[in-house]
Design a protein around this motif. Structure first.
Motif, PDB file in Angstrom:
ATOM      1  N   HIS A  36       0.799  -1.226   0.000  1.00 10.60           N
ATOM      2  CA  HIS A  36       0.000   0.000   0.000  1.00 10.60           C
ATOM      3  C   HIS A  36       0.832   1.277   0.000  1.00 10.60           C
ATOM      4  O   HIS A  36       0.278   2.368   0.106  1.00 10.60           O
ATOM      5  N   SER A  37       2.138   1.134  -0.110  1.00 12.83           N
ATOM      6  CA  SER A  37       3.014   2.306  -0.168  1.00 12.83           C
ATOM      7  C   SER A  37       4.323   1.910  -0.849  1.00 12.83           C
ATOM      8  O   SER A  37       4.633   0.721  -0.985  1.00 12.83           O
ATOM      9  N   GLY A  38       5.080   2.930  -1.230  1.00 19.24           N
ATOM     10  CA  GLY A  38       6.384   2.665  -1.827  1.00 19.24           C
ATOM     11  C   GLY A  38       7.321   1.969  -0.858  1.00 19.24           C
ATOM     12  O   GLY A  38       8.048   1.040  -1.224  1.00 19.24           O
ATOM     13  N   GLU A  39       7.294   2.398   0.390  1.00 16.40           N
ATOM     14  CA  GLU A  39       8.154   1.789   1.407  1.00 16.40           C
ATOM     15  C   GLU A  39       7.802   0.317   1.604  1.00 16.40           C
ATOM     16  O   GLU A  39       8.679  -0.539   1.704  1.00 16.40           O
ATOM     17  N   GLU A  40       6.496   0.024   1.659  1.00 15.45           N
ATOM     18  CA  GLU A  40       6.068  -1.368   1.837  1.00 15.45           C
ATOM     19  C   GLU A  40       6.465  -2.217   0.626  1.00 15.45           C
ATOM     20  O   GLU A  40       6.831  -3.386   0.768  1.00 15.45           O
ATOM     21  N   LEU A  66       1.991   5.521  -9.851  1.00 12.93           N
ATOM     22  CA  LEU A  66       2.924   6.647  -9.952  1.00 12.93           C
ATOM     23  C   LEU A  66       2.747   7.638  -8.811  1.00 12.93           C
ATOM     24  O   LEU A  66       3.722   8.072  -8.194  1.00 12.93           O
ATOM     25  N   LYS A  67       1.506   7.994  -8.519  1.00 11.56           N
ATOM     26  CA  LYS A  67       1.223   9.068  -7.559  1.00 11.56           C
ATOM     27  C   LYS A  67       0.874   8.496  -6.186  1.00 11.56           C
ATOM     28  O   LYS A  67      -0.254   8.083  -5.944  1.00 11.56           O
ATOM     29  N   MET A  68       1.872   8.447  -5.307  1.00  9.97           N
ATOM     30  CA  MET A  68       1.659   7.994  -3.928  1.00  9.97           C
ATOM     31  C   MET A  68       2.348   8.991  -2.997  1.00  9.97           C
ATOM     32  O   MET A  68       3.360   9.577  -3.368  1.00  9.97           O
ATOM     33  N   PRO A  69       1.811   9.160  -1.786  1.00 10.95           N
ATOM     34  CA  PRO A  69       2.457  10.070  -0.836  1.00 10.95           C
ATOM     35  C   PRO A  69       3.756   9.469  -0.284  1.00 10.95           C
ATOM     36  O   PRO A  69       3.989   8.276  -0.407  1.00 10.95           O
ATOM     37  N   HIS A  70       4.564  10.299   0.307  1.00 10.94           N
ATOM     38  CA  HIS A  70       5.843   9.936   0.937  1.00 10.94           C
ATOM     39  C   HIS A  70       6.872   9.473  -0.082  1.00 10.94           C
ATOM     40  O   HIS A  70       7.830  10.154  -0.339  1.00 10.94           O
ATOM     41  N   MET A  71       6.676   8.287  -0.664  1.00 10.70           N
ATOM     42  CA  MET A  71       7.604   7.752  -1.661  1.00 10.70           C
ATOM     43  C   MET A  71       6.789   7.433  -2.911  1.00 10.70           C
ATOM     44  O   MET A  71       6.056   6.450  -2.944  1.00 10.70           O
ATOM     45  N   ASP A  72       6.910   8.288  -3.925  1.00  9.10           N
ATOM     46  CA  ASP A  72       6.093   8.085  -5.119  1.00  9.10           C
ATOM     47  C   ASP A  72       6.650   6.962  -5.986  1.00  9.10           C
ATOM     48  O   ASP A  72       7.711   6.393  -5.713  1.00  9.10           O
ATOM     49  N   GLY A  73       5.914   6.645  -7.039  1.00  6.49           N
ATOM     50  CA  GLY A  73       6.303   5.549  -7.906  1.00  6.49           C
ATOM     51  C   GLY A  73       7.653   5.724  -8.572  1.00  6.49           C
ATOM     52  O   GLY A  73       8.385   4.748  -8.752  1.00  6.49           O
ATOM     53  N   VAL A  74       8.008   6.940  -8.932  1.00  7.65           N
ATOM     54  CA  VAL A  74       9.315   7.177  -9.556  1.00  7.65           C
ATOM     55  C   VAL A  74      10.436   6.847  -8.572  1.00  7.65           C
ATOM     56  O   VAL A  74      11.436   6.214  -8.944  1.00  7.65           O
ATOM     57  N   ALA A  75      10.276   7.234  -7.308  1.00  5.91           N
ATOM     58  CA  ALA A  75      11.300   6.933  -6.300  1.00  5.91           C
ATOM     59  C   ALA A  75      11.426   5.426  -6.078  1.00  5.91           C
ATOM     60  O   ALA A  75      12.528   4.895  -5.933  1.00  5.91           O
ATOM     61  N   VAL A  76      10.297   4.724  -6.078  1.00  8.18           N
ATOM     62  CA  VAL A  76      10.320   3.265  -5.927  1.00  8.18           C
ATOM     63  C   VAL A  76      10.992   2.634  -7.147  1.00  8.18           C
ATOM     64  O   VAL A  76      11.849   1.752  -7.013  1.00  8.18           O
ATOM     65  N   LEU A  77      10.621   3.100  -8.325  1.00  6.68           N
ATOM     66  CA  LEU A  77      11.216   2.608  -9.565  1.00  6.68           C
ATOM     67  C   LEU A  77      12.739   2.780  -9.534  1.00  6.68           C
ATOM     68  O   LEU A  77      13.489   1.843  -9.843  1.00  6.68           O
ATOM     69  N   GLN A  78      13.194   3.961  -9.144  1.00  3.19           N
ATOM     70  CA  GLN A  78      14.633   4.219  -9.056  1.00  3.19           C
ATOM     71  C   GLN A  78      15.314   3.282  -8.071  1.00  3.19           C
ATOM     72  O   GLN A  78      16.393   2.756  -8.351  1.00  3.19           O
ATOM     73  N   ALA A  79      14.698   3.075  -6.910  1.00  5.64           N
ATOM     74  CA  ALA A  79      15.284   2.196  -5.894  1.00  5.64           C
ATOM     75  C   ALA A  79      15.381   0.759  -6.404  1.00  5.64           C
ATOM     76  O   ALA A  79      16.388   0.075  -6.165  1.00  5.64           O
ATOM     77  N   ILE A  80      14.371   0.311  -7.104  1.00  8.30           N
ATOM     78  CA  ILE A  80      14.385  -1.057  -7.642  1.00  8.30           C
ATOM     79  C   ILE A  80      15.475  -1.195  -8.695  1.00  8.30           C
ATOM     80  O   ILE A  80      16.266  -2.144  -8.673  1.00  8.30           O
ATOM     81  N   LYS A  81      15.538  -0.259  -9.614  1.00 11.16           N
ATOM     82  CA  LYS A  81      16.501  -0.357 -10.710  1.00 11.16           C
ATOM     83  C   LYS A  81      17.947  -0.132 -10.235  1.00 11.16           C
ATOM     84  O   LYS A  81      18.886  -0.575 -10.888  1.00 11.16           O
ATOM     85  N   ALA A  82      18.123   0.513  -9.082  1.00 10.52           N
ATOM     86  CA  ALA A  82      19.463   0.737  -8.533  1.00 10.52           C
ATOM     87  C   ALA A  82      19.964  -0.461  -7.734  1.00 10.52           C
ATOM     88  O   ALA A  82      21.141  -0.539  -7.399  1.00 10.52           O
ATOM     89  N   ASP A  83      19.087  -1.405  -7.428  1.00 16.25           N
ATOM     90  CA  ASP A  83      19.445  -2.568  -6.620  1.00 16.25           C
ATOM     91  C   ASP A  83      19.726  -3.757  -7.546  1.00 16.25           C
ATOM     92  O   ASP A  83      18.815  -4.239  -8.221  1.00 16.25           O
ATOM     93  N   PRO A  84      20.967  -4.232  -7.584  1.00 20.75           N
ATOM     94  CA  PRO A  84      21.306  -5.329  -8.497  1.00 20.75           C
ATOM     95  C   PRO A  84      20.449  -6.589  -8.299  1.00 20.75           C
ATOM     96  O   PRO A  84      20.214  -7.329  -9.247  1.00 20.75           O
ATOM     97  N   GLU A  85      19.957  -6.809  -7.098  1.00 24.64           N
ATOM     98  CA  GLU A  85      19.103  -7.978  -6.823  1.00 24.64           C
ATOM     99  C   GLU A  85      17.706  -7.828  -7.413  1.00 24.64           C
ATOM    100  O   GLU A  85      17.029  -8.821  -7.655  1.00 24.64           O
ATOM    101  N   LEU A  86      17.272  -6.585  -7.625  1.00 19.21           N
ATOM    102  CA  LEU A  86      15.897  -6.314  -8.058  1.00 19.21           C
ATOM    103  C   LEU A  86      15.795  -5.736  -9.467  1.00 19.21           C
ATOM    104  O   LEU A  86      14.714  -5.734 -10.052  1.00 19.21           O
ATOM    105  N   ALA A  87      16.890  -5.244  -9.991  1.00 17.09           N
ATOM    106  CA  ALA A  87      16.879  -4.447 -11.221  1.00 17.09           C
ATOM    107  C   ALA A  87      16.231  -5.130 -12.420  1.00 17.09           C
ATOM    108  O   ALA A  87      15.660  -4.458 -13.280  1.00 17.09           O
TER     109      ALA A  87
END
Length: 144
Positions: A36-40, A66-87
């Motif tokens: 229910h959130s980018g962090e989750e 895309l549009k979520m409070p605190h950590m939006d979809g772009v921030a989640v996308l960036q975090a996933i693509k920056a993590d070699p285990e998840l990219a």
């Protein structure tokens, strides 16, 4: 054909309910995990916090609002693509925005697809069902 796991990330309970109804129609409901959130979402993908005991392996696709409070979809996308285990996990962005800048940013950051959420109930159900069937049943993906 056995369905692969899907992670749905959306902070809007109404959209989650509609998406789950669509997955139910496509016989994919049991294959869907919800964050229910980018962090989750990141906790789920990394198997930590309340998701520490989740089944091993990564989902075949992440459907990311895309549009979520605190950590939006772009921030989640960036975090996933920056993590070699998840990219390598495909990310389908879901948004009500048709803004060229939103679409461009998501593709530049590594999104596999960008889908505008239809306003019409029936069209929304059909769009989500189609996305789910493609990624969970038809698409060949790389093994974990």
């Amino acid at each position: 054909m056995h369905a692969k796991r899907i992670l749905l990330v959306d902070d809007n309970p109404h959209d989650v309910e509609l998406a789950l109804a669509a997955f139910e129609e496509g016989d994919l409901r049991d294959a869907v995990a919800v964050a229910h959130s980018g962090e989750e979402a990141l906790d789920y993908l990394r198997g930590r916090g309340i998701h520490a005991g989740r089944p091993s392996g990564h989902p075949t696709v992440v459907l990311l609002d895309l549009k979520m409070p605190h950590m939006d979809g772009v921030a989640v996308l960036q975090a996933i693509k920056a993590d070699p285990e998840l990219a390598a996990i495909p990310i389908v962005m879901l948004s009500t925005s048709r803004e060229d800048t939103d679409i461009e940013v998501c593709y530049r950051r590594g999104a596999s697809a960008y889908v505008v959420k239809p306003v019409d109930f029936g069209q929304f159900i059909e769009a989500v069902k189609t996305i789910g069937v493609f990624w969970a049943l038809l698409n060949e993906h790389r093994k974990d």
